[in-house]
Design a protein around this motif. Sequence first.
Motif, mmCIF file in Angstrom:
data_model
loop_
_atom_site.group_PDB
_atom_site.id
_atom_site.type_symbol
_atom_site.label_atom_id
_atom_site.label_comp_id
_atom_site.label_asym_id
_atom_site.label_seq_id
_atom_site.Cartn_x
_atom_site.Cartn_y
_atom_site.Cartn_z
ATOM 1 N N GLY A 162 3.876 3.363 54.334
ATOM 2 C CA GLY A 162 3.031 2.300 53.808
ATOM 3 C C GLY A 162 3.581 0.906 53.945
ATOM 4 N N GLY A 163 2.810 -0.036 53.457
ATOM 5 C CA GLY A 163 3.150 -1.442 53.462
ATOM 6 C C GLY A 163 1.983 -2.240 52.948
ATOM 7 N N GLY A 164 2.250 -3.481 52.511
ATOM 8 C CA GLY A 164 1.173 -4.337 52.040
ATOM 9 C C GLY A 164 0.503 -3.847 50.776
ATOM 10 N N GLY A 165 1.178 -2.986 50.009
ATOM 11 C CA GLY A 165 0.597 -2.472 48.776
ATOM 12 C C GLY A 165 -0.315 -1.283 48.966
ATOM 13 N N ARG A 166 -0.605 -0.914 50.212
ATOM 14 C CA ARG A 166 -1.468 0.233 50.459
ATOM 15 C C ARG A 166 -0.654 1.504 50.348
ATOM 16 N NH1 ARG A 166 -2.604 -3.738 54.187
ATOM 17 N NH2 ARG A 166 -4.543 -4.832 53.714
ATOM 18 N N GLY A 167 -1.180 2.461 49.607
ATOM 19 C CA GLY A 167 -0.430 3.686 49.365
ATOM 20 C C GLY A 167 0.607 3.528 48.281
ATOM 21 N N LEU A 168 0.524 2.467 47.478
ATOM 22 C CA LEU A 168 1.445 2.249 46.360
ATOM 23 C C LEU A 168 0.670 2.357 45.061
ATOM 24 C CD1 LEU A 168 4.118 -0.555 45.982
ATOM 25 C CD2 LEU A 168 2.623 0.073 44.098
ATOM 26 N N LYS A 169 1.117 3.245 44.177
ATOM 27 C CA LYS A 169 0.459 3.428 42.894
ATOM 28 C C LYS A 169 1.501 3.436 41.783
ATOM 29 C CE LYS A 169 -3.478 3.493 44.759
ATOM 30 N NZ LYS A 169 -4.387 2.334 44.550
ATOM 31 N N VAL A 170 1.234 2.678 40.743
ATOM 32 C CA VAL A 170 2.146 2.584 39.609
ATOM 33 C C VAL A 170 1.700 3.558 38.528
ATOM 34 C CG1 VAL A 170 3.140 1.070 37.867
ATOM 35 C CG2 VAL A 170 2.611 0.176 40.143
ATOM 36 N N VAL A 171 2.633 4.346 38.040
ATOM 37 C CA VAL A 171 2.346 5.362 37.031
ATOM 38 C C VAL A 171 3.013 4.944 35.724
ATOM 39 C CG1 VAL A 171 2.534 7.793 36.421
ATOM 40 C CG2 VAL A 171 2.324 7.129 38.829
ATOM 41 N N HIS A 172 2.201 4.751 34.695
ATOM 42 C CA HIS A 172 2.716 4.279 33.410
ATOM 43 C C HIS A 172 2.942 5.400 32.409
ATOM 44 C CE1 HIS A 172 2.223 -0.016 34.344
ATOM 45 N NE2 HIS A 172 1.132 0.362 35.008
ATOM 46 N N SER A 173 2.330 6.562 32.665
ATOM 47 C CA SER A 173 2.498 7.671 31.735
ATOM 48 C C SER A 173 2.287 8.987 32.472
ATOM 49 C CB SER A 173 1.501 7.565 30.572
ATOM 50 O OG SER A 173 0.170 7.752 31.037
ATOM 51 N N GLU A 174 2.670 10.074 31.826
ATOM 52 C CA GLU A 174 2.559 11.396 32.442
ATOM 53 C C GLU A 174 1.113 11.755 32.747
ATOM 54 O OE1 GLU A 174 3.478 15.866 30.915
ATOM 55 O OE2 GLU A 174 5.140 14.430 30.778
ATOM 56 N N ASP A 175 0.170 11.266 31.937
ATOM 57 C CA ASP A 175 -1.242 11.589 32.146
ATOM 58 C C ASP A 175 -1.783 11.039 33.467
ATOM 59 O OD1 ASP A 175 -1.183 12.809 29.703
ATOM 60 O OD2 ASP A 175 -2.076 11.124 28.619
ATOM 61 N N GLU A 176 -1.140 10.015 34.016
ATOM 62 C CA GLU A 176 -1.647 9.369 35.224
ATOM 63 C C GLU A 176 -1.076 9.974 36.509
ATOM 64 O OE1 GLU A 176 -1.841 4.929 33.114
ATOM 65 O OE2 GLU A 176 -0.664 5.260 34.927
ATOM 66 N N VAL A 177 -0.084 10.821 36.396
ATOM 67 C CA VAL A 177 0.680 11.256 37.566
ATOM 68 C C VAL A 177 -0.198 11.917 38.622
ATOM 69 C CG1 VAL A 177 2.451 12.849 38.385
ATOM 70 C CG2 VAL A 177 2.877 11.447 36.360
ATOM 71 N N GLU A 178 -0.985 12.907 38.230
ATOM 72 C CA GLU A 178 -1.740 13.673 39.223
ATOM 73 C C GLU A 178 -2.733 12.803 39.984
ATOM 74 O OE1 GLU A 178 -3.445 17.282 37.906
ATOM 75 O OE2 GLU A 178 -1.602 18.046 36.991
ATOM 76 N N ASP A 179 -3.502 11.974 39.276
ATOM 77 C CA ASP A 179 -4.491 11.130 39.946
ATOM 78 C C ASP A 179 -3.826 10.105 40.860
ATOM 79 O OD1 ASP A 179 -6.599 12.424 38.771
ATOM 80 O OD2 ASP A 179 -6.895 10.948 37.180
#
Length: 611
Positions: A162-179
């Motif tokens: 990746g690059g340019g923020g594409r394919g980058l996801k920030v996970v703030h809690s365990e509930d968000e991991v899978e999505d």
Amino acid sequence: MFTKVLVANRGEIAVRVMRACRDLGVRTVAVYSDADKHAGHVRYADEAYNVGPARAADSYLDHEAVIEAGRKAGADAVHPGYGFLAENAEFARKVEASDLTWIGPSADAMERLGEKTKARALMQEADVPVVPGTTEPVESADEVKEIAAQYGYPVAIKAEGGGGGRGLKVVHSEDEVEDQLETAQREGEAYFDNSSVYVEKYLESPRHIEVQILADEHGNVRHLGERDCSLQRRHQKVIEEAPSPALDADLRERIGNAARRGVREAEYTNAGTVEFLVEDGEFYFMEVNTRIQVEHTATEEVTGIDVVKWQLRVAAGEEIDFAQDDVEIEGHAIEYRINAENAADDFAPATGSLETYDPPGGPGVRIDDAVRQGDEIGGDYDSMIAKLIVAAGDREECLARSERALSEFEIRGIETIIPFHRLMVTDETFRAGEHTTKYLDEELDRERIDQAVEQWGDAGSDDTGEEDDGESDDVTEREFTVEVNGKRFEVNLEERGAPPVPDVEAVANGAGAAADAGGPSTRSRPEAAESDDEEVVVEGDGEQVTAEMQGTILAVDVEVGDEVGAGDVVCVLEAMKMENDVVTERGGTVSDVLVAEGDSVDMGDTLVVLE
């Protein structure tokens, strides 16, 4: 030096590369999709070849079609620009195996540095600090949770290619991991043909600093100073500047030396950018972009070094003729991305016609573009239509000059983010150089953006009519665009005693057409062109959920018979390299689904019907 270079890209970067080629006496070849048959880079090139339909995967990303175009044209090298195939090691290796020269780092070096986990491991070997995290890809949500337990939330899931923020996801809690894991993998596959991801600790409020490097095949490695790319929204850069207002002399020297060590360890050649995150006086390696960057222009303005020319020279086997101590940073430069987006509508991509396109000029003002007045801006590709680069003796003067240039930049007929830029050059935090990568998303008052668009935005149409051009009715000029076996030709005819006719396009397959003149192009700027595209609208019964922009369907989340409520997501639409959720305004039962994953749609097309 090469005699003919194929530029495997489109838009302003294609024209930028072609201009460097022209400066060196090199002829140029463009490739284009069906959607780009009238595009500026096509008009500017010495010759052009069609490589497929509008969908990038079927045209600009088609390895064989691009290489075959180079073979037909008799090109001896390929320059990939940025985006598309620029960091695709598989494509680079195919070019290296052909009769064409790859203008960029070797495929092996691209693999070592282009895939982020390999790059992190290599940088550790070169004693370059890295953000804590994995050096191997992760495949499951459980792995992500284990890493988060070790370093603490938030963590970042990043596409390996990746690059340019594409394919980058920030996970703030365990509930968000899978999505978030699924989304990062999907974006990695869609944008970079690589679904592998890795995980690292997410820094809360860093500066984004990158170092421009040049390296040749004779062992010379140079850095050209740093750029500050901290002003971002959703990890997409919008304003970049050189040098950074946040670095002192010591930190600047340490980062520059680290970048040189890293690329030397990787046996890297040609141009590239080593990106770092800086927080609390410490810096951490983030990634290497194994290509030219959008913002290379800021470096060129403060160093006087033409980075694209050196890409060509290095690929042709030349040796860098300046020492590191010869690189001097003089003055300040800021690049503003002129994107076709509505800043007041969460920067949603915009499409339409450039009814007025009148860029600024004067001292210290540079425009990199591939559009002209009358061009159509569609939603098939990136939303950036131009770059405004302003240079001056220092940052304060550069900001003042920027205010003037932005106020002179007139675009009508389509929304752009010029009002947002005009806000930023008067913003106290940005003017003080105190912004971080979080400033736009988390700190800037959104109402200020709305007010800026209301004050300075103008996407209305011009009311002035066309004036008579003063030419005699006795002579009628006709312009034809003829396509023969995929190659594009322009034919101009003068007809005496005939009534005026509009411009037309003739497409022939195997039929006779005007031959390439064989000499260098006399065009100095991309020319304007008329569009003959027709809007296609799919009709349906009941309440229709329609596409608000052109794009590609990435996912369909509903089936016939499903019950949906107001605000539910029915599908995901990718437009101009951004994912957009398509939601319902009211609830109901899905009676028809008219699209599938991978379909291309136009603005206004019906996607889902409710009853």
